[in-house]
Design a protein around this motif. Structure first.
Motif, PDB file in Angstrom:
ATOM      1  N   ASN A 160       0.825  -1.205   0.000  1.00  0.00           N
ATOM      2  CA  ASN A 160       0.000   0.000   0.000  1.00  0.00           C
ATOM      3  C   ASN A 160       0.866   1.265   0.000  1.00  0.00           C
ATOM      4  O   ASN A 160       0.713   2.134   0.837  1.00  0.00           O
ATOM      5  CB  ASN A 160      -0.936  -0.004   1.212  1.00  0.00           C
ATOM      6  CG  ASN A 160      -2.006   1.049   1.112  1.00  0.00           C
ATOM      7  OD1 ASN A 160      -2.231   1.606   0.047  1.00  0.00           O
ATOM      8  ND2 ASN A 160      -2.653   1.351   2.216  1.00  0.00           N
ATOM      9  N   LEU A 161       1.767   1.373  -0.944  1.00  0.00           N
ATOM     10  CA  LEU A 161       2.611   2.568  -1.058  1.00  0.00           C
ATOM     11  C   LEU A 161       2.196   3.414  -2.263  1.00  0.00           C
ATOM     12  O   LEU A 161       3.019   4.037  -2.912  1.00  0.00           O
ATOM     13  CB  LEU A 161       4.082   2.169  -1.180  1.00  0.00           C
ATOM     14  CG  LEU A 161       4.667   1.484   0.049  1.00  0.00           C
ATOM     15  CD1 LEU A 161       6.099   1.061  -0.220  1.00  0.00           C
ATOM     16  CD2 LEU A 161       4.594   2.391   1.247  1.00  0.00           C
ATOM     17  N   ASP A 162       0.904   3.453  -2.529  1.00  0.00           N
ATOM     18  CA  ASP A 162       0.407   4.222  -3.653  1.00  0.00           C
ATOM     19  C   ASP A 162       0.431   5.717  -3.351  1.00  0.00           C
ATOM     20  O   ASP A 162       0.782   6.146  -2.257  1.00  0.00           O
ATOM     21  CB  ASP A 162      -0.997   3.754  -4.028  1.00  0.00           C
ATOM     22  CG  ASP A 162      -1.974   3.841  -2.860  1.00  0.00           C
ATOM     23  OD1 ASP A 162      -1.570   4.294  -1.775  1.00  0.00           O
ATOM     24  OD2 ASP A 162      -3.132   3.444  -3.042  1.00  0.00           O
ATOM     25  N   SER A 163       0.053   6.515  -4.309  1.00  0.00           N
ATOM     26  CA  SER A 163       0.118   7.971  -4.147  1.00  0.00           C
ATOM     27  C   SER A 163      -0.821   8.456  -3.050  1.00  0.00           C
ATOM     28  O   SER A 163      -0.527   9.438  -2.365  1.00  0.00           O
ATOM     29  CB  SER A 163      -0.193   8.671  -5.462  1.00  0.00           C
ATOM     30  OG  SER A 163      -1.496   8.357  -5.906  1.00  0.00           O
ATOM     31  N   GLU A 164      -1.941   7.771  -2.852  1.00  0.00           N
ATOM     32  CA  GLU A 164      -2.877   8.172  -1.802  1.00  0.00           C
ATOM     33  C   GLU A 164      -2.246   8.018  -0.419  1.00  0.00           C
ATOM     34  O   GLU A 164      -2.382   8.890   0.446  1.00  0.00           O
ATOM     35  CB  GLU A 164      -4.134   7.307  -1.895  1.00  0.00           C
ATOM     36  CG  GLU A 164      -5.219   7.706  -0.920  1.00  0.00           C
ATOM     37  CD  GLU A 164      -6.470   6.868  -1.101  1.00  0.00           C
ATOM     38  OE1 GLU A 164      -7.068   6.513  -0.074  1.00  0.00           O
ATOM     39  OE2 GLU A 164      -6.826   6.574  -2.254  1.00  0.00           O
ATOM     40  N   THR A 165      -1.518   6.942  -0.220  1.00  0.00           N
ATOM     41  CA  THR A 165      -0.834   6.722   1.056  1.00  0.00           C
ATOM     42  C   THR A 165       0.259   7.759   1.258  1.00  0.00           C
ATOM     43  O   THR A 165       0.431   8.297   2.354  1.00  0.00           O
ATOM     44  CB  THR A 165      -0.232   5.310   1.100  1.00  0.00           C
ATOM     45  OG1 THR A 165      -1.272   4.358   0.901  1.00  0.00           O
ATOM     46  CG2 THR A 165       0.441   5.047   2.427  1.00  0.00           C
ATOM     47  N   GLN A 166       1.003   8.061   0.200  1.00  0.00           N
ATOM     48  CA  GLN A 166       2.063   9.064   0.296  1.00  0.00           C
ATOM     49  C   GLN A 166       1.487  10.430   0.620  1.00  0.00           C
ATOM     50  O   GLN A 166       2.045  11.163   1.438  1.00  0.00           O
ATOM     51  CB  GLN A 166       2.851   9.105  -1.013  1.00  0.00           C
ATOM     52  CG  GLN A 166       3.646   7.856  -1.262  1.00  0.00           C
ATOM     53  CD  GLN A 166       4.335   7.875  -2.619  1.00  0.00           C
ATOM     54  OE1 GLN A 166       4.473   8.921  -3.240  1.00  0.00           O
ATOM     55  NE2 GLN A 166       4.763   6.718  -3.066  1.00  0.00           N
ATOM     56  N   GLU A 167       0.357  10.781   0.013  1.00  0.00           N
ATOM     57  CA  GLU A 167      -0.289  12.058   0.317  1.00  0.00           C
ATOM     58  C   GLU A 167      -0.782  12.090   1.751  1.00  0.00           C
ATOM     59  O   GLU A 167      -0.719  13.121   2.417  1.00  0.00           O
ATOM     60  CB  GLU A 167      -1.452  12.313  -0.653  1.00  0.00           C
ATOM     61  CG  GLU A 167      -1.015  12.652  -2.054  1.00  0.00           C
ATOM     62  CD  GLU A 167      -0.244  13.952  -2.118  1.00  0.00           C
ATOM     63  OE1 GLU A 167      -0.594  14.917  -1.396  1.00  0.00           O
ATOM     64  OE2 GLU A 167       0.723  14.008  -2.898  1.00  0.00           O
ATOM     65  N   SER A 177       0.333  14.772   4.520  1.00  0.00           N
ATOM     66  CA  SER A 177      -0.680  15.539   5.239  1.00  0.00           C
ATOM     67  C   SER A 177      -0.481  15.425   6.746  1.00  0.00           C
ATOM     68  O   SER A 177      -0.574  16.418   7.476  1.00  0.00           O
ATOM     69  CB  SER A 177      -2.069  15.042   4.850  1.00  0.00           C
ATOM     70  OG  SER A 177      -3.050  15.673   5.611  1.00  0.00           O
ATOM     71  N   GLU A 192       5.146  22.986   3.312  1.00  0.00           N
ATOM     72  CA  GLU A 192       5.311  21.727   2.584  1.00  0.00           C
ATOM     73  C   GLU A 192       6.768  21.269   2.586  1.00  0.00           C
ATOM     74  O   GLU A 192       7.055  20.085   2.773  1.00  0.00           O
ATOM     75  CB  GLU A 192       4.810  21.862   1.151  1.00  0.00           C
ATOM     76  CG  GLU A 192       4.839  20.548   0.416  1.00  0.00           C
ATOM     77  CD  GLU A 192       4.000  20.547  -0.835  1.00  0.00           C
ATOM     78  OE1 GLU A 192       4.228  19.669  -1.660  1.00  0.00           O
ATOM     79  OE2 GLU A 192       3.118  21.407  -0.982  1.00  0.00           O
TER      80      GLU A 192
END
Length: 65
Positions: A8-15, A19, A49
């Motif tokens: 589960n290292l997709d972009s959603e997890t990274q975002e 956050s 950021e």
């Protein structure tokens, strides 16, 4: 410590991690960053950021396979 599932290292997890890091940095150093940004005419969101990304290096990641 941050626990991640290796699959589960997709972009959603990274975002989500970014956050979470932004909130942590803002809670710790929000007033100081705002003052610094205002004094040096820097966009606060950009500074936040950059500091959040730098803060990610302080996390201990555990990968479960």
């Amino acid at each position: 410590m941050v626990y991640l599932n290796y699959t589960n290292l997709d972009s959603e997890t990274q975002e989500g991690l970014l956050s979470m890091s932004k909130k942590e940095v803002e809670n710790r150093f929000g007033k100081q960053l705002k003052s610094y940004a205002q004094h040096h005419y820097i966009n606060y969101d950009t500074l936040l950021e950059e500091e959040a990304i730098r803060n990610l290096y302080n996390y201990d990641f555990v990968f479960n396979m």
